[in-house]
Design a protein around this motif. Sequence first.
Motif, mmCIF file in Angstrom:
data_model
loop_
_atom_site.group_PDB
_atom_site.id
_atom_site.type_symbol
_atom_site.label_atom_id
_atom_site.label_comp_id
_atom_site.label_asym_id
_atom_site.label_seq_id
_atom_site.Cartn_x
_atom_site.Cartn_y
_atom_site.Cartn_z
ATOM 1 N N CYS A 148 -5.932 0.335 5.549
ATOM 2 C CA CYS A 148 -6.231 1.766 5.705
ATOM 3 C C CYS A 148 -7.401 2.227 4.832
ATOM 4 O O CYS A 148 -7.817 3.376 4.905
ATOM 5 N N CYS A 184 -6.863 -0.640 -0.007
ATOM 6 C CA CYS A 184 -6.068 -1.352 0.997
ATOM 7 C C CYS A 184 -6.978 -1.903 2.093
ATOM 8 O O CYS A 184 -7.795 -1.165 2.651
ATOM 9 N N SER A 189 1.681 -0.966 4.328
ATOM 10 C CA SER A 189 1.489 -2.378 4.708
ATOM 11 C C SER A 189 1.411 -3.261 3.461
ATOM 12 O O SER A 189 1.068 -2.798 2.368
ATOM 13 N N HIS A 245 -0.122 4.146 0.740
ATOM 14 C CA HIS A 245 -0.559 5.054 1.804
ATOM 15 C C HIS A 245 0.022 4.670 3.154
ATOM 16 O O HIS A 245 0.637 5.493 3.831
ATOM 17 N N CYS A 246 -0.210 3.406 3.562
ATOM 18 C CA CYS A 246 0.200 3.022 4.910
ATOM 19 C C CYS A 246 1.413 2.100 4.909
ATOM 20 O O CYS A 246 1.930 1.755 5.964
ATOM 21 N N CYS A 249 0.840 -1.200 0.000
ATOM 22 C CA CYS A 249 0.000 0.000 0.000
ATOM 23 C C CYS A 249 0.878 1.254 0.000
ATOM 24 O O CYS A 249 1.762 1.396 0.842
#
Length: 333
Positions: A208, A205, A177, A174-175, A172
């Motif tokens: 998130c 995701c 993970s 964004h986060c 991901c």
Amino acid sequence: MFRSCAFCNTPFDGDGGPSGLGVGRRIAFDEWKGRLWVVCPRCSRWNLTPFDDRLERIEAVARAAQSGRVAASTDQVALIRWERYDLVRVGKPLRVELATWRYGERLRNRQRERMKVVVPLTVAAIGLGIAANVAAGGGFGVIVWNIHRAVDWVYLRIVGSRKVSLIESPICTHCGSIMQLRARHVQHARIVPDAHADMGVLLSCPRCHQEGAQLTGIEAVQVLRQGLTYLNLARGGRRRAEDAAREVDRVGGPDHLVREIARRELPLRALRPERGLALEMAVDERAEVEELERQWREAEEIAEIADGTLGSSTLVEEELRRLKNRDGDQPSG
Ligand SMILES: [Zn+2]
Ligand SMILES: [Zn+2]
């Protein structure tokens, strides 16, 4: 640029005529599968044109072909003369009835797969239910009805929690993970246009809930197949092959459908049920067709037409007639 043959480097002849490609005098096309080739004047190999605007170009070529003269044809291939161009039509446009039949087969396979899980579950649940019911002194019918619903629910959970099988799990953006994708997560994904591929799949995701990765190619197809199977099962209701086939036919074939959905960039779960099912069928078919395309290039009839020794059009026509007669001699099958 698409100016010369990918196999022998010879510049293409002609100006592309109705295709608008700007090159090519002999142009091959397959309306249903959305293929368009320029045939090399020197080595006669078929050069697949870039995907961008291909569908519009095919439409234009097909329109010209309708007003052309069929010089020769077999079951699969027709050589059509139009002005100073040779248009080679491949395949037959599929009829809705045929698509209905194929989709019906797929749905029946799903149903068989479902029964493998549902039947043992039901047997076990009924056993438990009877034991519980006898203990409580209740009615049998209510239990069976509830078991039916419970088993459907359990089956949906099983399909939804299947891991999406990817070679490498996406990360991901964004986060950060690693996305552990299950089939049920894919319903939040969107099909989007992609500059380098037929389409992209933008994944949400699971951790998130932001759109954190985009897949293309085989991985996109794999994600869609598993995700759509779950989504269409979760929606229940009528899963009719005929509705899906009509939906695909209405927009002009599986490639058009995928493009149309990509253009609108909606999450999969926002698609109308019949459209969701049509997409599932179309994605399945595309996976098959892409495999077929590789085989198609090797196909004997095409190889004969594309053979460098058949340089002149007269020879191609003779060859097509020979193929046709050969087919005529055999019992159809
Ligand atoms: Zn060539
Ligand atoms: Zn994330």
